[in-house]
Design an enzyme around this catalytic site. Structure first.
Site, PDB file in Angstrom:
ATOM      1  N   HIS A  17       0.865  -1.186   0.000  1.00  0.00           N
ATOM      2  CA  HIS A  17       0.000   0.000   0.000  1.00  0.00           C
ATOM      3  C   HIS A  17       0.903   1.238   0.000  1.00  0.00           C
ATOM      4  O   HIS A  17       1.993   1.213   0.587  1.00  0.00           O
ATOM      5  CB  HIS A  17      -0.846   0.079   1.284  1.00  0.00           C
ATOM      6  CG  HIS A  17      -2.072  -0.759   1.313  1.00  0.00           C
ATOM      7  ND1 HIS A  17      -2.501  -1.382   2.467  1.00  0.00           N
ATOM      8  CD2 HIS A  17      -3.005  -1.049   0.361  1.00  0.00           C
ATOM      9  CE1 HIS A  17      -3.639  -2.031   2.231  1.00  0.00           C
ATOM     10  NE2 HIS A  17      -3.955  -1.848   0.953  1.00  0.00           N
ATOM     11  N   CYS A  33      -1.941   2.795   9.289  1.00  0.00           N
ATOM     12  CA  CYS A  33      -2.956   1.799   8.892  1.00  0.00           C
ATOM     13  C   CYS A  33      -4.107   1.708   9.881  1.00  0.00           C
ATOM     14  O   CYS A  33      -5.222   1.331   9.519  1.00  0.00           O
ATOM     15  CB  CYS A  33      -2.343   0.406   8.808  1.00  0.00           C
ATOM     16  SG  CYS A  33      -1.007   0.246   7.654  1.00  0.00           S
TER      17      CYS A  33
HETATM   18  N1  ARG Z   1      -3.317  -7.244   7.050  1.00  0.00           N
HETATM   19  C1  ARG Z   1      -3.821  -6.068   6.399  1.00  0.00           C
HETATM   20  C2  ARG Z   1      -3.865  -6.299   4.895  1.00  0.00           C
HETATM   21  O1  ARG Z   1      -2.961  -6.875   4.368  1.00  0.00           O
HETATM   22  C3  ARG Z   1      -3.000  -4.873   6.744  1.00  0.00           C
HETATM   23  C4  ARG Z   1      -3.547  -3.607   6.201  1.00  0.00           C
HETATM   24  C5  ARG Z   1      -2.728  -2.419   6.546  1.00  0.00           C
HETATM   25  N2  ARG Z   1      -3.314  -1.211   6.103  1.00  0.00           N
HETATM   26  C6  ARG Z   1      -2.710  -0.257   5.439  1.00  0.00           C
HETATM   27  N3  ARG Z   1      -3.338   0.845   5.228  1.00  0.00           N
HETATM   28  N4  ARG Z   1      -1.509  -0.393   4.921  1.00  0.00           N
HETATM   29  O2  ARG Z   1      -4.782  -5.914   4.229  1.00  0.00           O
END
Ligand code: ARG
Length: 266
Positions: free
Chosen positions: A165, A260
């Site tokens: 992300h 996150c």
């Molecule tokens: N385990 C989650 C996923 O892989 C973590 C999300 C983290 N969120 C973020 N905005 N980077 O979707």
């Protein structure tokens, strides 16, 4: 930077149940008591930095609901809800949709064929939509959002599964100079020009990137980092930002840190 209210989701059902990014190792135990303490620590730090924290309850079926950044993208009172890439998280969409409706937002969906994961991959920055695609979100989703919100798209491509992300490898700072920290290797080189036109890009080391240094969260004039063992902190402090530390090591097991766990509402 004005962000006086944020949304978090309570962590009581947080766990590693599946693996949808390289950080998540199935079978790894989360220390839930520690995770809850860390989450509360982050919440208190955010409040200390001057923001109000709203909380959406956790849900036993969706361990990753705790990462509210992925709920959608917000502009004023309008929200476009995420279309999660992985089926494991798709059930979160209706939970967020209902929360935003109940809280007075004008809620809409983007076409279901376009994958999009909210503040994870995009945010509004003045007249711009800052976004990334390539791993979790589709470029078409970002173009669609820019049109709906009447923003100029500034879009880059992500190329490293570990930094899946935008908020895992980029964070803009609360200075007057469009300063932003980023991990260069996470981006397709040629697309980075989109950002370098607008931001003063400050690279972080691989070591810092692996501690999710760029997943710090900005609250008013403060930058909250997930660990004190991060080299770029000194540079950020020298730029005049007030620096806070909030250890969220249990959440790194899921590939997430401070940013996150938060989405800015206003
Ligand atoms: N385990 C989650 C996923 O892989 C973590 C999300 C983290 N969120 C973020 N905005 N980077 O979707």
């Amino acid at each position: 930077m004005q962000n006086s209210t944020v949304l978090m989701s309570s962590p009581e059902y947080f766990r590693i149940e599946y693996s949808i990014n390289p950080w998540m190792v199935e079978g790894v135990e989360v220390n839930l008591e520690l995770a809850k303490d860390q989450w509360s620590g982050l919440k208190s730090t955010i409040e200390k930095c001057g923001a109000e924290v709203k909380v959406i309850p956790g849900n036993t079926v969706y361990p990753d609901l705790v990462f509210t950044a992925n709920s959608g993208i917000i502009k004023d009172k309008s929200v476009l809800i995420s279309n999660f890439k992985f089926q494991e998280r798709q059930g979160e969409e209706i939970i967020y949709e209902n929360w935003f409706k109940k809280n007075g937002y004008d809620v809409a969906r983007i076409p279901s064929e376009y994958k999009f994961e909210g503040r994870g991959d995009a945010f509004v920055y003045g007249e711009y939509l800052i976004g990334s695609y390539g791993i979790r979100s589709d470029k078409e989703a970002l173009i669609y959002i820019a049109e709906q919100f009447e923003l100029k798209p500034k879009i880059v491509k992500l190329v490293d599964e570990k930094f899946y992300h935008l908020d895992t490898c980029f964070q803009n700072l609360p200075t007057n100079n469009n300063d932003a920290i980023f991990y260069p290797e996470a981006f397709e080189d040629s697309s980075l020009k989109e950002f370098s036109d607008l931001f003063n890009l400050i690279p972080v080391s691989e070591n810092d990137a692996n501690k999710l240094a760029c997943n710090s969260v900005v609250i008013n004039e403060s930058v909250i980092f997930p660990s004190d063992d991060i080299d770029i902190i000194e540079t950020v402090a020298d730029l005049g930002c007030s620096v806070e530390i909030s250890d969220v090591s249990e959440f790194l097991k899921s590939g997430g840190a401070c940013q996150c766990l938060v989405i800015t509402l206003q």
